[in-house]
Scaffold this motif. Sequence first.
Motif, PDB file in Angstrom:
ATOM      1  N   UNK A 145       0.833  -1.195   0.000  1.00  0.00           N
ATOM      2  CA  UNK A 145       0.000   0.000   0.000  1.00  0.00           C
ATOM      3  C   UNK A 145       0.872   1.251   0.000  1.00  0.00           C
ATOM      4  N   UNK A 146       0.473   2.265  -0.742  1.00  0.00           N
ATOM      5  CA  UNK A 146       1.214   3.529  -0.691  1.00  0.00           C
ATOM      6  C   UNK A 146       1.178   4.091   0.729  1.00  0.00           C
ATOM      7  N   UNK A 147       2.332   4.520   1.221  1.00  0.00           N
ATOM      8  CA  UNK A 147       2.409   4.977   2.611  1.00  0.00           C
ATOM      9  C   UNK A 147       1.586   6.241   2.881  1.00  0.00           C
TER      10      UNK A 147
ATOM     11  N   UNK B  60      -2.371  14.894   1.629  1.00  0.00           N
ATOM     12  CA  UNK B  60      -3.681  14.998   0.960  1.00  0.00           C
ATOM     13  C   UNK B  60      -4.197  13.637   0.495  1.00  0.00           C
ATOM     14  N   UNK B  61      -3.302  12.610   0.522  1.00  0.00           N
ATOM     15  CA  UNK B  61      -3.723  11.262   0.124  1.00  0.00           C
ATOM     16  C   UNK B  61      -4.164  10.417   1.323  1.00  0.00           C
ATOM     17  N   UNK B  62      -4.261  11.053   2.507  1.00  0.00           N
ATOM     18  CA  UNK B  62      -4.769  10.316   3.668  1.00  0.00           C
ATOM     19  C   UNK B  62      -6.183   9.841   3.357  1.00  0.00           C
ATOM     20  N   UNK B  63      -6.413   8.519   3.464  1.00  0.00           N
ATOM     21  CA  UNK B  63      -7.692   7.973   3.003  1.00  0.00           C
ATOM     22  C   UNK B  63      -8.600   7.663   4.183  1.00  0.00           C
ATOM     23  N   UNK B  64      -9.081   8.728   4.799  1.00  0.00           N
ATOM     24  CA  UNK B  64      -9.845   8.604   6.030  1.00  0.00           C
ATOM     25  C   UNK B  64     -11.265   8.076   5.766  1.00  0.00           C
TER      26      UNK B  64
ATOM     27  N   UNK C  36     -12.790   8.866  -2.982  1.00  0.00           N
ATOM     28  CA  UNK C  36     -11.744   9.581  -2.260  1.00  0.00           C
ATOM     29  C   UNK C  36     -11.264  10.787  -3.066  1.00  0.00           C
ATOM     30  N   UNK C  37     -10.504  11.683  -2.418  1.00  0.00           N
ATOM     31  CA  UNK C  37      -9.854  12.762  -3.175  1.00  0.00           C
ATOM     32  C   UNK C  37      -8.959  12.156  -4.256  1.00  0.00           C
ATOM     33  N   UNK C  38      -8.717  12.864  -5.305  1.00  0.00           N
ATOM     34  CA  UNK C  38      -7.948  12.321  -6.424  1.00  0.00           C
ATOM     35  C   UNK C  38      -6.537  11.909  -6.008  1.00  0.00           C
ATOM     36  N   UNK C  39      -5.989  12.576  -4.967  1.00  0.00           N
ATOM     37  CA  UNK C  39      -4.638  12.224  -4.511  1.00  0.00           C
ATOM     38  C   UNK C  39      -4.543  10.762  -4.069  1.00  0.00           C
ATOM     39  N   UNK C  40      -5.646  10.235  -3.567  1.00  0.00           N
ATOM     40  CA  UNK C  40      -5.633   8.842  -3.112  1.00  0.00           C
ATOM     41  C   UNK C  40      -5.480   7.921  -4.322  1.00  0.00           C
ATOM     42  N   UNK C  41      -6.309   8.166  -5.313  1.00  0.00           N
ATOM     43  CA  UNK C  41      -6.199   7.349  -6.522  1.00  0.00           C
ATOM     44  C   UNK C  41      -4.800   7.498  -7.129  1.00  0.00           C
ATOM     45  N   UNK C  42      -4.287   8.711  -7.087  1.00  0.00           N
ATOM     46  CA  UNK C  42      -2.962   8.959  -7.654  1.00  0.00           C
ATOM     47  C   UNK C  42      -1.877   8.156  -6.926  1.00  0.00           C
ATOM     48  N   UNK C  43      -2.022   8.062  -5.597  1.00  0.00           N
ATOM     49  CA  UNK C  43      -1.050   7.278  -4.819  1.00  0.00           C
ATOM     50  C   UNK C  43      -1.111   5.800  -5.216  1.00  0.00           C
ATOM     51  N   UNK C  44      -2.327   5.295  -5.385  1.00  0.00           N
ATOM     52  CA  UNK C  44      -2.495   3.923  -5.883  1.00  0.00           C
ATOM     53  C   UNK C  44      -1.829   3.775  -7.258  1.00  0.00           C
ATOM     54  N   UNK C  45      -2.105   4.752  -8.149  1.00  0.00           N
ATOM     55  CA  UNK C  45      -1.593   4.668  -9.522  1.00  0.00           C
ATOM     56  C   UNK C  45      -0.065   4.650  -9.537  1.00  0.00           C
ATOM     57  N   UNK C  46       0.545   5.451  -8.658  1.00  0.00           N
ATOM     58  CA  UNK C  46       2.007   5.513  -8.612  1.00  0.00           C
ATOM     59  C   UNK C  46       2.599   4.179  -8.169  1.00  0.00           C
ATOM     60  N   UNK C  47       1.967   3.566  -7.145  1.00  0.00           N
ATOM     61  CA  UNK C  47       2.453   2.260  -6.697  1.00  0.00           C
ATOM     62  C   UNK C  47       2.277   1.215  -7.793  1.00  0.00           C
ATOM     63  N   UNK C  48       1.129   1.261  -8.458  1.00  0.00           N
ATOM     64  CA  UNK C  48       0.873   0.291  -9.530  1.00  0.00           C
ATOM     65  C   UNK C  48       1.917   0.425 -10.644  1.00  0.00           C
TER      66      UNK C  48
ATOM     67  N   UNK D 215      -8.613   2.228  13.152  1.00  0.00           N
ATOM     68  CA  UNK D 215      -8.471   0.981  12.386  1.00  0.00           C
ATOM     69  C   UNK D 215      -9.096   1.121  10.998  1.00  0.00           C
ATOM     70  N   UNK D 216     -10.251   1.743  10.946  1.00  0.00           N
ATOM     71  CA  UNK D 216     -10.930   1.911   9.649  1.00  0.00           C
ATOM     72  C   UNK D 216     -10.130   2.860   8.766  1.00  0.00           C
ATOM     73  N   UNK D 217      -9.664   3.968   9.367  1.00  0.00           N
ATOM     74  CA  UNK D 217      -8.884   4.938   8.581  1.00  0.00           C
ATOM     75  C   UNK D 217      -7.627   4.306   7.989  1.00  0.00           C
ATOM     76  N   UNK D 218      -7.037   3.364   8.728  1.00  0.00           N
ATOM     77  CA  UNK D 218      -5.763   2.805   8.279  1.00  0.00           C
ATOM     78  C   UNK D 218      -5.940   1.550   7.413  1.00  0.00           C
ATOM     79  N   UNK D 219      -7.182   1.203   7.122  1.00  0.00           N
ATOM     80  CA  UNK D 219      -7.427   0.025   6.285  1.00  0.00           C
ATOM     81  C   UNK D 219      -7.690   0.429   4.834  1.00  0.00           C
ATOM     82  N   UNK D 220      -6.903  -0.083   3.934  1.00  0.00           N
ATOM     83  CA  UNK D 220      -7.081   0.197   2.511  1.00  0.00           C
ATOM     84  C   UNK D 220      -6.848  -1.073   1.707  1.00  0.00           C
ATOM     85  N   UNK D 221      -7.692  -1.292   0.736  1.00  0.00           N
ATOM     86  CA  UNK D 221      -7.576  -2.511  -0.080  1.00  0.00           C
ATOM     87  C   UNK D 221      -6.583  -2.266  -1.211  1.00  0.00           C
ATOM     88  N   UNK D 222      -5.525  -3.090  -1.277  1.00  0.00           N
ATOM     89  CA  UNK D 222      -4.431  -2.824  -2.218  1.00  0.00           C
ATOM     90  C   UNK D 222      -4.724  -3.333  -3.629  1.00  0.00           C
TER      91      UNK D 222
END
Lengths: 371, 371
Positions: free
Chosen positions: B167-169, B177-181, B189-201, B264-271
């Motif tokens: 997962x992107x840190x 701005x990519x905090x996925x609360x 989510x805000x676009x920054x979240x998707x962008x963080x996923x895209x960068x890792x991918x 716990x919910x804030x820190x859970x993200x599906x990779x």
Amino acid sequence: MNNNTDAVPESYPMNGGDGTYSYTKNSYFQKAATNVARSMIHNAVAEKLDLNELFSTSSKNTIFRIADLGCSVGPNTFSAMKNILEVVQHKYQQSQGHHFSSSQMLEFQVFFNDQVTNDFNTLFSSLPSERPYFAAGVPGSFHGRLFPNSSLHFIHSSYALQWLSKLPEELLDKTSPAWNRGRAHYANSPDEVRQAYATQFAKDMEKFLDARAKELVVGGLMVLIMPSIPHGVPLSRLPLCVLFDILGSSLVDMANDGFVSEDQVDSFNIPVYAVSPDEMIKFIEGNGCFKIERMELKKPISSIDNDQVTGHALTMHLRASMEVIISKHFGSEIVDDLFDRFYKKTEELSDHLQPIYKEGGTQLFLVLKRK
Amino acid sequence: MNNNTDAVPESYPMNGGDGTYSYTKNSYFQKAATNVARSMIHNAVAEKLDLNELFSTSSKNTIFRIADLGCSVGPNTFSAMKNILEVVQHKYQQSQGHHFSSSQMLEFQVFFNDQVTNDFNTLFSSLPSERPYFAAGVPGSFHGRLFPNSSLHFIHSSYALQWLSKLPEELLDKTSPAWNRGRAHYANSPDEVRQAYATQFAKDMEKFLDARAKELVVGGLMVLIMPSIPHGVPLSRLPLCVLFDILGSSLVDMANDGFVSEDQVDSFNIPVYAVSPDEMIKFIEGNGCFKIERMELKKPISSIDNDQVTGHALTMHLRASMEVIISKHFGSEIVDDLFDRFYKKTEELSDHLQPIYKEGGTQLFLVLKRK
């Protein structure tokens, strides 16, 4: 080509996982054997492996494929593979600049084989993380085909071939002279019992050698290590037979105390055979595809101390490899009681067992080359 | 050459075994995708695979090596491999008498790859007994090297590449701005979240393509199938994103009811990341070793009936692939409650979900050839 040998009726994996009674934690006798084998493999590769015969000097890549047959769950298989790999790597480096160009890369692929019922999850999770090879697991019986034609350069099998693919049916036939009443093995049985074991082992070896002859490239090496008994030595001097005999008499005691039935004990036999060097020569010559480069009977466990031949150590050792097959036959509820009885007997006998382990145990070490 | 990618911090196997919630019994959406891929693979092999390029016409044996990357525990991997094998076999037979001699044998070796934590024991025990190939399991992350150089002729990967190696840190960084609360994925989510996923991918794909370029022989084919989203289609039309969104809101409900903490919910993200075709073209061109022979966006699940898009079916499906990762993060005790809430939400929404499954879901189908 299909591998329907997975359907072999019996298969007896070592205890999986890494708990108290696991094979992982209780395979130091096998480990001792591996240590002795180490220098033998070293010499075999140095003297008998011809890399020029195996690989074209013009190809850019060289992939050396090794299989360990009957690998169980580790850790012994990992040190055995590391050993082979290092000595081949060393030999290759010596040929670089001569036969192989210095830019030509040698890569290793190692195939870990055992029965489908082997705990491959444990094997995979304990693979060394910094391994200098690509690892693969191959499920299935080595009494059938496992690999494509001429796809392996080195085959290794340590302490696995002694397992029969199935028990001879005569052992359970009350009308047969090979009926093995009140015993779990053949050490103290009529000769017909041992003969029934020997006949099944001969069939198994025929299938094994046929399959390997197809899979190993011309010039490839096969190293086989197994418990063996030299001609003329009484079975009562073979550690394996002595332990199985004690296990058998522990079962008879349990039948006498009413915890298992007499029928259950009569019908229980351990499918393990200790071959003689002469028999192996006959099988290999019968197959015709392999040249015997080296054949030695060695005392494998000279590095084992007396304090490893305690009742406790022997019990843990036997339990790791026998618990599955015993549970299958008698139910798992008898296992603790059985090994408790076994433990007491081996404790009582430990003075008698120590010299047998020090002097009597022999392993057969074979180096074969594919003609 | 060593495979130290096993040390990848996160790995999320599908549910093992063959019980009620197992992947084995709950992977029919993936199966539907496989069925659509069937004819595409057929065409790819027929039109784009040149056996003369792969094999010398003079050698006695021909071994065709196939790998399925991210195979999970079956049964889909078995039908996919059978499909590839049959069409290659057919093509080979057509060339016999022309390019290949009629006595030249073609053999297949199939490598089943997945993370070390995958349940290989279940995979191996469910291998078809009459398979026309030699099987091997290869544990390890496909974001690193798994096979020797130029040792594979066909690589297949279906519904596996969407899993990020980690997962992107930034998703966990409260100052980013990519905090996925309060969400489990990036659909709302805000676009920054998707962008963080895209960068890792993008990093993952670079490693994946680098490794495969080394492993696949020149002329070899690679078929990749993965969930994808066409440019301009809102994420709310992608079944995957919709399900993850419902899962996220079920978790928020559980936090509100005090069963899990907000942290716990804030820190859970599906990779999991759904790539667009344009991004994939960029990655492949960036790598430079592969020619795109075919690239299609398909609706994979046209063969799925409305009665398979029920709350129950979707819940079983998601649970089979998500239970491990959820248990790891929240503990296994919340799983039943969570999927009960998820079930109720999907039942309520099923009229809304059915058209999304019928129309919105797209898979990217890629045929690449090693240049």
